[in-house]
Design a protein around this motif. Sequence first.
Motif, PDB file in Angstrom:
ATOM      1  N   ASN A   1       1.611   4.893  -5.976  1.00  0.00           N
ATOM      2  CA  ASN A   1       0.781   5.001  -4.776  1.00  0.00           C
ATOM      3  C   ASN A   1      -0.344   3.959  -4.793  1.00  0.00           C
ATOM      4  O   ASN A   1      -1.534   4.282  -4.822  1.00  0.00           O
ATOM      5  CB  ASN A   1       0.199   6.417  -4.657  1.00  0.00           C
ATOM      6  CG  ASN A   1      -0.441   6.669  -3.308  1.00  0.00           C
ATOM      7  OD1 ASN A   1      -0.127   6.013  -2.328  1.00  0.00           O
ATOM      8  ND2 ASN A   1      -1.369   7.615  -3.264  1.00  0.00           N
TER       9      ASN A   1
ATOM     10  N   GLY B   1      -1.029  -4.076   3.202  1.00  0.00           N
ATOM     11  CA  GLY B   1      -0.325  -3.137   4.073  1.00  0.00           C
ATOM     12  C   GLY B   1       0.985  -3.724   4.558  1.00  0.00           C
ATOM     13  O   GLY B   1       1.091  -4.924   4.810  1.00  0.00           O
TER      14      GLY B   1
ATOM     15  N   LEU C   1       0.833  -1.203   0.000  1.00  0.00           N
ATOM     16  CA  LEU C   1       0.000   0.000   0.000  1.00  0.00           C
ATOM     17  C   LEU C   1       0.870   1.256   0.000  1.00  0.00           C
ATOM     18  O   LEU C   1       1.817   1.365   0.764  1.00  0.00           O
ATOM     19  CB  LEU C   1      -0.905   0.019   1.240  1.00  0.00           C
ATOM     20  CG  LEU C   1      -2.216  -0.766   1.169  1.00  0.00           C
ATOM     21  CD1 LEU C   1      -2.857  -0.828   2.546  1.00  0.00           C
ATOM     22  CD2 LEU C   1      -3.176  -0.129   0.176  1.00  0.00           C
ATOM     23  N   GLY C   2       0.519   2.193  -0.895  1.00  0.00           N
ATOM     24  CA  GLY C   2       1.200   3.484  -0.916  1.00  0.00           C
ATOM     25  C   GLY C   2       2.505   3.496  -1.687  1.00  0.00           C
ATOM     26  O   GLY C   2       3.113   4.558  -1.829  1.00  0.00           O
TER      27      GLY C   2
ATOM     28  N   VAL D   1      -2.710  -6.068  -3.180  1.00  0.00           N
ATOM     29  CA  VAL D   1      -2.097  -4.906  -2.533  1.00  0.00           C
ATOM     30  C   VAL D   1      -2.356  -5.026  -1.039  1.00  0.00           C
ATOM     31  O   VAL D   1      -3.512  -5.078  -0.609  1.00  0.00           O
ATOM     32  CB  VAL D   1      -2.672  -3.594  -3.085  1.00  0.00           C
ATOM     33  CG1 VAL D   1      -1.991  -2.397  -2.415  1.00  0.00           C
ATOM     34  CG2 VAL D   1      -2.503  -3.517  -4.597  1.00  0.00           C
TER      35      VAL D   1
ATOM     36  N   THR E   1      -3.197   1.297  -4.155  1.00  0.00           N
ATOM     37  CA  THR E   1      -4.290   1.182  -3.197  1.00  0.00           C
ATOM     38  C   THR E   1      -4.995  -0.160  -3.422  1.00  0.00           C
ATOM     39  O   THR E   1      -4.696  -0.886  -4.372  1.00  0.00           O
ATOM     40  CB  THR E   1      -5.301   2.328  -3.365  1.00  0.00           C
ATOM     41  OG1 THR E   1      -5.962   2.186  -4.640  1.00  0.00           O
ATOM     42  CG2 THR E   1      -4.604   3.686  -3.304  1.00  0.00           C
ATOM     43  N   GLN E   2      -5.967  -0.459  -2.567  1.00  0.00           N
ATOM     44  CA  GLN E   2      -6.726  -1.694  -2.721  1.00  0.00           C
ATOM     45  C   GLN E   2      -7.475  -1.726  -4.050  1.00  0.00           C
ATOM     46  O   GLN E   2      -7.738  -2.807  -4.597  1.00  0.00           O
ATOM     47  CB  GLN E   2      -7.714  -1.852  -1.569  1.00  0.00           C
ATOM     48  CG  GLN E   2      -7.073  -2.088  -0.210  1.00  0.00           C
ATOM     49  CD  GLN E   2      -6.401  -3.454  -0.115  1.00  0.00           C
ATOM     50  OE1 GLN E   2      -6.500  -4.275  -1.020  1.00  0.00           O
ATOM     51  NE2 GLN E   2      -5.684  -3.681   0.978  1.00  0.00           N
TER      52      GLN E   2
ATOM     53  N   ASP F   1      -6.321  -1.073  -6.817  1.00  0.00           N
ATOM     54  CA  ASP F   1      -5.413  -1.555  -7.869  1.00  0.00           C
ATOM     55  C   ASP F   1      -5.281  -3.074  -7.867  1.00  0.00           C
ATOM     56  O   ASP F   1      -4.655  -3.641  -8.779  1.00  0.00           O
ATOM     57  CB  ASP F   1      -4.029  -0.924  -7.704  1.00  0.00           C
ATOM     58  CG  ASP F   1      -4.057   0.575  -7.927  1.00  0.00           C
ATOM     59  OD1 ASP F   1      -4.565   1.000  -8.970  1.00  0.00           O
ATOM     60  OD2 ASP F   1      -3.574   1.318  -7.051  1.00  0.00           O
TER      61      ASP F   1
END
Length: 439
Positions: free
Chosen positions: A250, A290, A211-212, A288, A252-253, A255
Amino acid sequence: MTDSVARRMDMKSLLTLSVLLALIREDKGQKPEVFLLPTFSDVFAGDDITLICKGVGEPIKWFINGSQQSHQGSSMLLTAVTSKDNGKYECERDGSKIPPYTLTVEELEPHAQLSPSIGGAVMSKGGGRNLELYVDDDAHGWKCFALRGESGFRLNPDVKTDKTAVIYAQLNEAKRATFWCKNGTQRSNAVTLKMTELRVMLEPPAAPAWLGESVALRCAVWGGKAEKATFYKDNNSIANTTEDTYIITNATQADAGQYKCHATYRYSHISADAAQQEGHSDAQELKVIGRPPAATVNSTSPKNLECFCRDCPANCTSSYWYHTLFNDSFACRRLPKNTDIITVEEGGLYSCRRVCEKGFSRFSNVYSYTAQPEPVNVLAIIMAVILMVLGVLIVVLIVLKCRKRGGFSFQVMDRWTGGDFDQIQFTNLPHASRGQGQG
């Protein structure tokens, strides 16, 4: 034969039949169970794992924390797991439930890092790829393994430096294989490589998409390079480019999904007039997730640094510190101190990570420290100057005092007499009597 005897015989027959059926269900005497592949003692965030429902009988049903799943196969593949996957995994075969497996995912980074030296997670059939192992301490003593299907193999790493080793990863005939390394209870992350028989392949990175952060998806051509590439997500076109790489910035979920590409290419390095060709890749899943919590370096003073991690588990009780010189960004070394607070003297870049019971936090931010020149002791210099001035003044006062008293004498070595001294008297005389001799 009485009715009671007949009933006992019927019950005995039923009991015998149930035992035989139980033995058959236990698959040649093997105990039905749910077990994990690879057989990790600890599962880390980002690992790919498979749960096997061992036994015989159909249909097969899976339950997670008591909730029935749509999956019906004897094996359940979980990719890029996180703590959200924690829970009890239970399967049922032909109506008989099998004791569950409890999955606990550590939201930490493992003790060593394994990654491809080049390329991503997809390889052509029959190909191979170097995987590089990086450790904090000493690469000697580490052992590596491969899991192809349900068969495991040991690999001998080639130690390159004190901190790095290399293994050659091959899939052979397997569709996918997982590779990892161990040293006692410590292990690296797991790397999963997948095989394709197509000339065009979409290569996601071997590590999970975090993530990110940025993710690069490459549309590769076996033995060549794509001239044009079209990228698809869940069968919808998302990019059409002359570049062979699609970059997600960047992440995110949103993607996450199934990606593939279509490439136009020619083998012009073989023949200048080679015909143009085109083809699709296999679809590849992108998840994706964390990342584990990161440590933070806090400067309590220019020289005192503290390492802490607000979101780390309570069993993270110490810190590792790392130092890199300004003029040598590749010479990163771990400092011998294993404390939360350090005092720095040497200039360079400093970072840390928390040491936990089963792994590490992520690396912290980087703190830049420039060594200051030793401070000048102005007071000492002033005192020295004052003492020198006082010394000169004392000498001048002595000379003036002697002149007022009428003279002073000193001795001069007679260079002709070999060391005898003559005393010379200087006397302040009036101008009128300077020409007269002394008696």
